[in-house]
Design a protein around this motif. Structure first.
Motif, PDB file in Angstrom:
ATOM      1  N   LEU A 470      33.372  63.268  52.406  1.00  0.00           N
ATOM      2  CA  LEU A 470      33.689  62.152  53.297  1.00  0.00           C
ATOM      3  C   LEU A 470      33.854  62.586  54.739  1.00  0.00           C
ATOM      4  O   LEU A 470      34.098  61.758  55.620  1.00  0.00           O
ATOM      5  CB  LEU A 470      34.955  61.433  52.816  1.00  0.00           C
ATOM      6  CG  LEU A 470      34.883  60.797  51.421  1.00  0.00           C
ATOM      7  CD1 LEU A 470      36.167  60.038  51.114  1.00  0.00           C
ATOM      8  CD2 LEU A 470      33.684  59.873  51.299  1.00  0.00           C
ATOM      9  N   GLY A 471      33.736  63.876  55.002  1.00  0.00           N
ATOM     10  CA  GLY A 471      33.812  64.358  56.371  1.00  0.00           C
ATOM     11  C   GLY A 471      35.239  64.524  56.848  1.00  0.00           C
ATOM     12  O   GLY A 471      36.161  64.760  56.048  1.00  0.00           O
ATOM     13  N   PRO A 472      35.474  64.391  58.159  1.00  0.00           N
ATOM     14  CA  PRO A 472      36.818  64.542  58.704  1.00  0.00           C
ATOM     15  C   PRO A 472      37.820  63.650  57.991  1.00  0.00           C
ATOM     16  O   PRO A 472      37.558  62.479  57.762  1.00  0.00           O
ATOM     17  CB  PRO A 472      36.647  64.133  60.174  1.00  0.00           C
ATOM     18  CG  PRO A 472      35.209  64.388  60.472  1.00  0.00           C
ATOM     19  CD  PRO A 472      34.469  64.102  59.209  1.00  0.00           C
ATOM     20  N   GLY A 473      38.946  64.221  57.632  1.00  0.00           N
ATOM     21  CA  GLY A 473      39.949  63.483  56.887  1.00  0.00           C
ATOM     22  C   GLY A 473      39.954  63.820  55.415  1.00  0.00           C
ATOM     23  O   GLY A 473      40.798  63.330  54.656  1.00  0.00           O
ATOM     24  N   SER A 474      39.014  64.676  54.981  1.00  0.00           N
ATOM     25  CA  SER A 474      38.939  65.041  53.569  1.00  0.00           C
ATOM     26  C   SER A 474      40.034  66.014  53.160  1.00  0.00           C
ATOM     27  O   SER A 474      40.377  66.104  51.982  1.00  0.00           O
ATOM     28  CB  SER A 474      37.566  65.656  53.254  1.00  0.00           C
ATOM     29  OG  SER A 474      36.533  64.702  53.412  1.00  0.00           O
ATOM     30  N   ALA A 475      40.582  66.735  54.131  1.00  0.00           N
ATOM     31  CA  ALA A 475      41.578  67.755  53.789  1.00  0.00           C
ATOM     32  C   ALA A 475      42.801  67.157  53.112  1.00  0.00           C
ATOM     33  O   ALA A 475      43.365  67.752  52.195  1.00  0.00           O
ATOM     34  CB  ALA A 475      41.980  68.524  55.040  1.00  0.00           C
ATOM     35  N   GLY A 476      43.234  65.993  53.556  1.00  0.00           N
ATOM     36  CA  GLY A 476      44.416  65.373  52.958  1.00  0.00           C
ATOM     37  C   GLY A 476      44.068  64.249  52.002  1.00  0.00           C
ATOM     38  O   GLY A 476      44.882  63.346  51.780  1.00  0.00           O
ATOM     39  N   ALA A 477      42.868  64.280  51.438  1.00  0.00           N
ATOM     40  CA  ALA A 477      42.391  63.177  50.606  1.00  0.00           C
ATOM     41  C   ALA A 477      43.181  63.068  49.304  1.00  0.00           C
ATOM     42  O   ALA A 477      43.701  64.059  48.776  1.00  0.00           O
ATOM     43  CB  ALA A 477      40.907  63.358  50.295  1.00  0.00           C
ATOM     44  N   ARG A 478      43.261  61.869  48.805  1.00  0.00           N
ATOM     45  CA  ARG A 478      43.914  61.625  47.515  1.00  0.00           C
ATOM     46  C   ARG A 478      43.180  60.489  46.792  1.00  0.00           C
ATOM     47  O   ARG A 478      42.383  59.764  47.396  1.00  0.00           O
ATOM     48  CB  ARG A 478      45.387  61.256  47.708  1.00  0.00           C
ATOM     49  CG  ARG A 478      45.630  59.946  48.452  1.00  0.00           C
ATOM     50  CD  ARG A 478      47.102  59.759  48.777  1.00  0.00           C
ATOM     51  NE  ARG A 478      47.394  58.447  49.377  1.00  0.00           N
ATOM     52  CZ  ARG A 478      47.306  58.189  50.662  1.00  0.00           C
ATOM     53  NH1 ARG A 478      46.939  59.150  51.515  1.00  0.00           N
ATOM     54  NH2 ARG A 478      47.604  56.980  51.125  1.00  0.00           N
ATOM     55  N   ILE A 479      43.460  60.366  45.520  1.00  0.00           N
ATOM     56  CA  ILE A 479      42.850  59.321  44.698  1.00  0.00           C
ATOM     57  C   ILE A 479      43.953  58.408  44.184  1.00  0.00           C
ATOM     58  O   ILE A 479      44.941  58.881  43.611  1.00  0.00           O
ATOM     59  CB  ILE A 479      42.077  59.923  43.512  1.00  0.00           C
ATOM     60  CG1 ILE A 479      40.954  60.831  44.016  1.00  0.00           C
ATOM     61  CG2 ILE A 479      41.510  58.824  42.616  1.00  0.00           C
ATOM     62  CD1 ILE A 479      40.309  61.661  42.930  1.00  0.00           C
TER      63      ILE A 479
END
Length: 572
Positions: A470-479
């Motif tokens: 998903l690009g920038p912002g993927s580091a803190g991604a959650r489901i």
């Protein structure tokens, strides 16, 4: 100008030939990637460095054998049975046995009245080759054509193009630009043989005899031998329709635009030069790129695990389901709930869902083509009411971006597989991207599987988010997983960065992907899956169920996207 389209880096060729048309032609107007459409419209463009040739082990164009059989009957004088046997023996790649059954069914329906199978009045005679409109301007050759079967009256003054739909003719409206292109090329095109190789231009022959005065576009339904007249008019009417609804569309689509990776990437000739497609070697845990490039989703993998033939016939070939098939009330309820939430979450500006946004369930209700009736109308309304408490836009002012049902795709180059997912919603807040899935169920029994095992698309989501697709912002991604029941909402959260979660997701995804990736034959696995198989009509190995519940597609606590869409029957 069309010829201003730029060749992507890593490609070679000239843009001096532009070839566009209706579906299954040089240009597919329904594809979502402008760059891929433009590349198709320029047949001279090709990769600078080609990978090894990997031929298809099975036919993937469901109408190819049908057209070959009809050609032998109409032009070579074969009987239907002779043509079927010859094509089955010599066509490469070979057809799956289920496709052979479908082809015979469609051919016999099409030729049920051999003297004049579809036309409304005078006899029509088959025409070899194609009708191609060709012009040259500013050094650029422009060709326009449409795919289908061509017929003419005895004097040539009436032309007819017959196009195909897998299901019932006239059941869906064709895009105006496609129909207009078909009518225009039928009216004004000159006869031409298929170019060989494809990068060479057509060589049209000026038509002889009386000028064309009338054209028809007739649709044939392969499932039930139905037919529908889509256009019947003068050449002047065809020209006006083309000028109003297709000419500018074709020119703009051939110009190209920003790439938009999606489900069509596997067939794209500029895939090696596309900078927009995320590449994640090892995503599936398979180190074998020798197989032909294919597309895999959680739904495909799960369908394959049920029955390889069912997956191939329904999800690769999109063969039609029986006319008497239907969704169960529970399946309709689940689709309706998703449709309501999809519409609400797409609103701009973003606002949280409120009770007043939903039906109260006191009577039957509908959304789109989903009609919710009886008890399920009330159950669905109660589920939607409980969504309010867990709506992702409760704090809409904190949401930076959101996309409803986006197509997420990544290329696992180690396996040469396009991995595709379609979450219900993704949105971004200050912590990063959130992948949101909503499930509906009335099941209250004990759980025997983990959340990832029960819903494999969540395992795919874990791996895709870990890969940063998903690009920038993927580091803190959650489901976020929202399970809606009539008496409440059960939210859960998964952290893709958690090692145990990641390990379980990899085990599940690799376990589903490995057998699918290795299988090039898609042999049927008769058994319990036959009971709800949407393509059992075509499968020679189909085992009838012991009850009368066949062709009822149920869903309660399962993944609604696994249900094949009965409207997915597009074919030219």
């Amino acid at each position: 100008m069309v010829h201003s389209w730029q060749i992507p880096g890593g490609m070679k060729g000239s843009t001096n030939l532009v070839r566009v048309g209706a579906r299954m032609a040089g240009l597919d107007l329904l594809q979502s990637c402008p760059a891929q459409i433009a590349a198709k419209a320029h047949p001279e463009v090709s990769p600078r460095v080609r990978g090894p040739f990997k031929g298809q082990p099975l036919e993937t164009f469901a109408l190819g054998p049908l057209m070959d059989v009809l050609n032998r009957v109409e032009f070579e004088g074969d009987s239907i049975q002779q043509a079927l046997e010859t094509v089955a023996q010599h066509r490469r790649p070979p057809s799956h046995p289920g496709l052979g059954t479908f082809t015979e069914h469609a051919v016999r329906g099409y030729l049920a009245n051999p003297s004049n199978p579809l036309s409304c009045d005078e006899p029509m005679y088959p025409v070899r080759g194609f009708w191609v409109c060709r012009g040259k301007k500013d050094g650029v050759v422009r060709e326009t054509w449409a795919w289908g079967r061509r017929y003419r009256s005895q004097d040539g003054a009436v032309r007819e193009l017959r196009v195909f739909r897998f299901g019932t003719a006239g059941s869906r409206t064709r895009p105006p630009a496609e129909l207009a292109t078909a009518a225009y090329t039928t009216a004004f095109g000159s006869p031409a043989a298929w170019p060989d190789p494809w990068r060479e231009p057509f060589d049209p022959v000026p038509p002889s005899g009386p000028a064309v005065r009338r054209v028809r576009i007739v649709e044939f339904g392969c499932l039930d031998s139905s037919r529908a007249v889509l256009f019947d008019g003068t050449v002047e009417e065809a020209a006006a329709m083309y000028a109003a609804g297709a000419q500018d569309v074709l020119r703009q689509r051939a110009l190209g635009g920003a790439p938009n990776p999606g489900s069509d990437c596997a067939d794209c000739k500029i895939i090696t030069a596309c900078d927009a497609l995320p590449r994640v070697p090892g995503l599936l845990g398979i180190a074998d790129s020798s197989k032909v490039r294919r597309t895999l989703s959680a739904a495909t993998a799960k369908a394959y695990a049920s029955c390889p033939a069912q997956e191939h016939l329904s999800r690769t070939l999109h063969l039609p389901r029986p006319l008497d098939s239907e969704y169960s009330p529970k399946a309709i309820r689940g689709q309706a709930v998703h449709a309501v939430l999809e519409a609400n979450h797409a609103r701009m500006p973003r606002v949280p869902c409120q009770i007043g946004d939903f039906p109260d369930g006191s009577q039957d209700w509908s959304v789109g083509r989903w009609q919710v009736r009886g008890d399920q109308a009330l159950v669905a309304a109660r589920m939607l009411a409980h969504h309010v408490a867990v709506c992702p836009f409760r704090h809409a002012n904190q949401v930076i971006d959101s996309r409803v049902e986006p197509v997420i795709v990544a290329h696992d180059t180690a396996a040469d597989v396009l991995v595709v997912a379609k979450p219900d919603l993704i949105y971004r807040d200050s912590e990063g991207w959130v992948w949101r899935e909503t499930k509906t169920t009335q099941w209250y029994g004990p759980k025997t599987m983990t959340l990832l095992e029960e819903h494999p698309q969540l395992a795919f989501a874990v791996l895709l988010l870990r890969a940063g697709v998903l690009g920038p912002g993927s580091a803190g991604a959650r489901i976020e997983v929202e399970v809606l029941r009539p008496d409440g909402a059960d939210p859960s959260c998964l952290d893709p960065a958690d090692p145990e979660t990641a390990a379980e997701a990899q085990r599940i995804v690799t376990g589903l992907a490995e057998p699918w990736h290795a299988d090039m034959r898609s042999i049927a696995r008769p058994g319990e899956s036959c009971r709800t198989c949407p393509v059992s009509q075509w499968c020679p190995d189909y085992v009838p169920p012991r009850t009368n519940s066949d062709h009822i597609f149920d869903a309660d606590g399962v993944d609604e996207e696994l249900l094949d869409d009965p409207q997915n029957d597009d074919a030219w």
